[in-house]
Write an enzyme that holds these catalytic residues in place. Structure first.
Site, PDB file in Angstrom:
ATOM      1  N   TYR A 124       0.808  -1.217   0.000  1.00 53.76           N
ATOM      2  CA  TYR A 124       0.000   0.000   0.000  1.00 53.76           C
ATOM      3  C   TYR A 124       0.844   1.272   0.000  1.00 53.76           C
ATOM      4  CZ  TYR A 124      -4.674  -1.911   0.526  1.00 53.76           C
ATOM      5  OH  TYR A 124      -5.880  -2.530   0.304  1.00 53.76           O
ATOM      6  N   LYS A 171       3.641 -14.450   4.477  1.00 54.27           N
ATOM      7  CA  LYS A 171       4.073 -15.278   3.359  1.00 54.27           C
ATOM      8  C   LYS A 171       5.610 -15.273   3.377  1.00 54.27           C
ATOM      9  CE  LYS A 171       2.936 -17.581  -0.430  1.00 54.27           C
ATOM     10  NZ  LYS A 171       2.091 -18.772  -0.502  1.00 54.27           N
ATOM     11  N   ASP A 204      -2.024 -18.475   2.705  1.00 53.01           N
ATOM     12  CA  ASP A 204      -2.897 -19.364   1.916  1.00 53.01           C
ATOM     13  C   ASP A 204      -3.522 -20.438   2.815  1.00 53.01           C
ATOM     14  OD1 ASP A 204      -0.201 -19.956   2.071  1.00 53.01           O
ATOM     15  OD2 ASP A 204      -0.027 -20.871   0.102  1.00 53.01           O
ATOM     16  N   ASP A 228      -6.248  -6.534   4.186  1.00 55.65           N
ATOM     17  CA  ASP A 228      -7.351  -6.043   3.367  1.00 55.65           C
ATOM     18  C   ASP A 228      -8.157  -7.222   2.819  1.00 55.65           C
ATOM     19  OD1 ASP A 228      -8.820  -4.178   1.731  1.00 55.65           O
ATOM     20  OD2 ASP A 228      -7.642  -4.884   0.025  1.00 55.65           O
TER      21      ASP A 228
END
Ligand code: NAI
Length: 336
Positions: A124, A171, A204, A228
């Site tokens: 962002y 991640k 995930d 988000d």
């Protein structure tokens, strides 16, 4: 004495749902002097900027704002008004409680999750380049300072609110340096809070686990981008975007807003569900120490929704925004 609060109706469904919130708060007898300010599309049309100085000055003076959604203008040279507000006011926490509410048709019972999203950096940051025609890059910024601050906030929140476990979502198996830093900060800060269980999950796998059984999670801590995405997913577990609130918090200012956006597909049609923004306003009332009024509004919403026939269209009902608001106002007034 009246509270002074900046009110940003926003665009899309924003003006309709903020009007609903103003009526509900008035019915509960809380004295708020609203300082209405423009941001987003109306501000661009009036002033040529998406967040005018007077809007920022108003929030700085009042310290508290309630904000409707703002459409992100695509490819028109304007930075997202939401990102600008969060950055300029250093609102580094995005707090999003996700809870099952009786009467709201949803996939799961007993979901009670608190999502904490880092609000100032990650992808962002808006650093994007065209390296050569047909080749682009976006830069993911992760700093130790911001990672420490958000981890500390999450643990302090857990401590103050009786939460038992925080799951850090990342991640770091692929983004070893950036998400690796986010994870390492969390692990270091967690050592100061041995009473709160700290675990981590790759994003995930977390998504799969969330849709199988969201009740196995207590608090989730995420960076800006995964935060988000996962917040919208989590909203889907409890009935959708029409019922999930949020707050942008910093050390000096607080801006309360729903998780959802400006919903251009239903804007101006009197169809929007104002509940998410009303729940955001309840977070605001608690921040303003108006506990009693917040509880009264909360109970009124729970009772109204539990009846099953006072639902807006997104929840399978037939009521318009104003008809639903009328029902809430009636219920709140009966408790006064
Ligand atoms: P959205 O959240 O506005 O809408 C997604 C879907 O949910 C739509 O079908 C919409 O009708 C429905 N929905 C959302 N809120 C609802 C409500 N209160 N009642 C009933 N149905 C509701 O997401 P979308 O379409 O991706 O974004 C539209 C614009 O909003 C974009 O420009 C986006 O950048 C912006 N946005 C702004 C946010 C903010 O101001 N904090 C947050 C998210 C998106």
């Amino acid at each position: 004495m009246a509270h002074k609060v900046t009110l940003i109706p926003g665009d899309g469904i924003g003006p309709e749902i903020t009007e609903s919130v103003v009526r509900v708060i008035e019915a509960a007898g809380v004295d708020i002097e609203w300082d209405r300010q423009m941001a987003g599309i109306p501000a661009v049309q009036e002033y040529g900027v998406s967040v005018p100085d007077q809007c920022l000055d108003s929030i700085k003076e009042n310290k508290v704002a309630l904000k409707g959604p703002l459409t992100t203008l695509v490819g028109k040279g304007f930075r997202s008004a939401n990102v600008t507000l969060r950055r300029k006011l250093d609102l580094y926490v995005n707090l999003r409680p996700v809870k099952t509410i009786g009467g709201v048709p949803s996939r799961f019972d007993k979901v009670d999750l608190v999502i904490v999203r880092e609000n100032t950096e990650d992808l962002y940051s808006g650093i994007e380049n065209v390296i050569s025609p047909g080749v682009t890059q976006a830069i993911k910024v992760v700093t130790k300072e911001a990672s420490d601050n958000i981890a500390r906030y999450a643990f302090e929140y857990a401590k103050a609110n009786g939460r038992k476990k925080i799951t850090l979502v990342h991640k770091a198996n692929i983004m070893k340096i950036s998400d690796g830093l986010f994870l390492k900060s969390f692990e270091e800060i967690s050592e100061e809070y041995p009473e709160i269980k700290a675990e981590d999950k790759i994003v995930d796998a977390l998504c799969m686990n969330l849709v199988i059984d969201p009740t196995q999670f207590d608090m989730l801590l995420l960076g800006n981008m995964f935060g988000d995405i996962v917040s919208d997913l989590a909203a889907g577990l409890v009935g959708g975007l029409g019922v999930v609130p949020g707050a942008n918090l910093g050390n000096d200012y607080a801006v309360f807003e729903a998780v959802h956006g400006s919903a251009p597909d239903i804007a101006g049609k009197n169809l929007a569900n104002p509940t998410a923004l009303i729940f955001s306003a309840l977070m605001m009332l608690r921040h303003l120490k108006e506990e009693e009024a917040a509880t009264k509004i909360w109970k009124s919403i729970v009772v109204t929704l539990a009846m099953g026939h006072h639902l807006t269209k997104d929840l399978g009902g037939t009521l318009s925004t104003t008809e639903y608001t009328d029902e809430l106002v009636k219920e709140i007034s009966s408790r006064t």
